[in-house]
Design an enzyme around this catalytic site. Sequence first.
Site, PDB file in Angstrom:
ATOM      1  N   HIS A 382      18.406  77.615  -8.897  1.00 53.99           N
ATOM      2  CA  HIS A 382      18.447  76.622  -9.974  1.00 53.99           C
ATOM      3  C   HIS A 382      19.803  75.907 -10.043  1.00 53.99           C
ATOM      4  O   HIS A 382      19.945  74.906 -10.753  1.00 53.99           O
ATOM      5  CB  HIS A 382      18.141  77.300 -11.311  1.00 53.99           C
ATOM      6  N   ARG A 383      20.792  76.402  -9.311  1.00 53.74           N
ATOM      7  CA  ARG A 383      22.071  75.691  -9.255  1.00 53.74           C
ATOM      8  C   ARG A 383      21.947  74.400  -8.450  1.00 53.74           C
ATOM      9  O   ARG A 383      22.700  73.445  -8.658  1.00 53.74           O
ATOM     10  CB  ARG A 383      23.146  76.576  -8.623  1.00 53.74           C
TER      11      ARG A 383
END
Length: 412
Positions: A382-383
């Site tokens: 999700h980064r």
Amino acid sequence: MAVSFKLPDIGEGIHEAEVVRWLVQEGDQVREFDPLVEVQTDKALVELPSPLSGQVREIKAKAGELARVGEVLVILGEAEAVQEQADRAEVISAPILTAGRVLATPAVRQLARDLMIDIRLVSGSGAAGRVTKEDLLAHQRAQQEQRLSDAERAEESCRSTAEESVRSQALPSIDTMTPTTTRVPLRGLRRTIAERMTKAAFTAPHVTSIDEVDMTELVSLRRRMNKLLEPSGQKITYLPFLLKALLIALKEHPYLNAQLDDERGEIVLRSDYNIGIAIDTPDGLIVPVLKGAERRSLLELATEIGRLIELAKRRALAVEEMRGGTITISNMGPLGGLFATPILNYPEVAILGVHAMQEKAVVYQGEIAIRTMMYLSLSFDHRVIDGAEAVRFTNRIKRLLEHPDLLVLEMG
């Protein structure tokens, strides 16, 4: 003269290896390049050959032990010479023979290419395991016989399973009142998997997106293709179609084919498409990398997938075939189950899980119909990837799989 044979620096940042199996015993006479020991690194099973002809004097590292680079594995000595003390022994590093490198003459290697045989899959009968022309021809005959007898073995297996079931029902119950505990050392490939999974889970914030795909039309297309391939003896699975759909979607969504360089704070977008294929083997999960996937046809993908799977199950993959992946696909369909949330193959930023196909009653074109359905699960970092981007990516794959004629048109 005595020689202290030490674990060499195998590269790839590897500092230690597990001694899996000694191929010789103390007192044995060996020739130069004879295989001595198998060691398991983080990457592959590696065979270390003898650096000289002589006698195995003393094995220092026992099977199951961890050895660090530079530690003595074995003391070797010339058969005719008087044994010197170990602290005066000469140090020799080991040449490395991974399973991907075999002994063979150029003519034999060319014959293997002509016969379309992966020479690493052939057992050599020559000196020091050298592969000969006769070995290649015997391997080719065995492959032909294998294809002819697969159906007979499958039938025999089913019959044996049924007979065993009947026998087991007649056996008396076993007293299990006394509990026992078995402790298994976390070593080799299992230890490597544990370390990688821990790093991935605690480094990248995982999110998983799940969708359901109607595979009915693709099932029909694959059936027709395999019918056409029957005369050649070839067969195509669903995995090449999935890879093609994945590749098309990756070109439109480049952040899924990327890595995050934590040290430099940069997202590295890859222009090559090297697909890791998670394979369940008796020794654990292995992920060989299918390189240059975008340049291969469906049949070429099928052939390369089959080759990698066979090498993985034999623990015969070269180190080069297990690195450089840009995204991984985990096909859990043959094992069953509804769906799962796979862990990233760090430092990749996405992994696609493919699950079992099941016939279901669904609403199709306004009516209840029986369709072949399958779940896809995309775990992502999700980064790097937002949820909306992940959903658009899986939607693209879903559309291609549900409309295989469109998939074929866009292969290009």
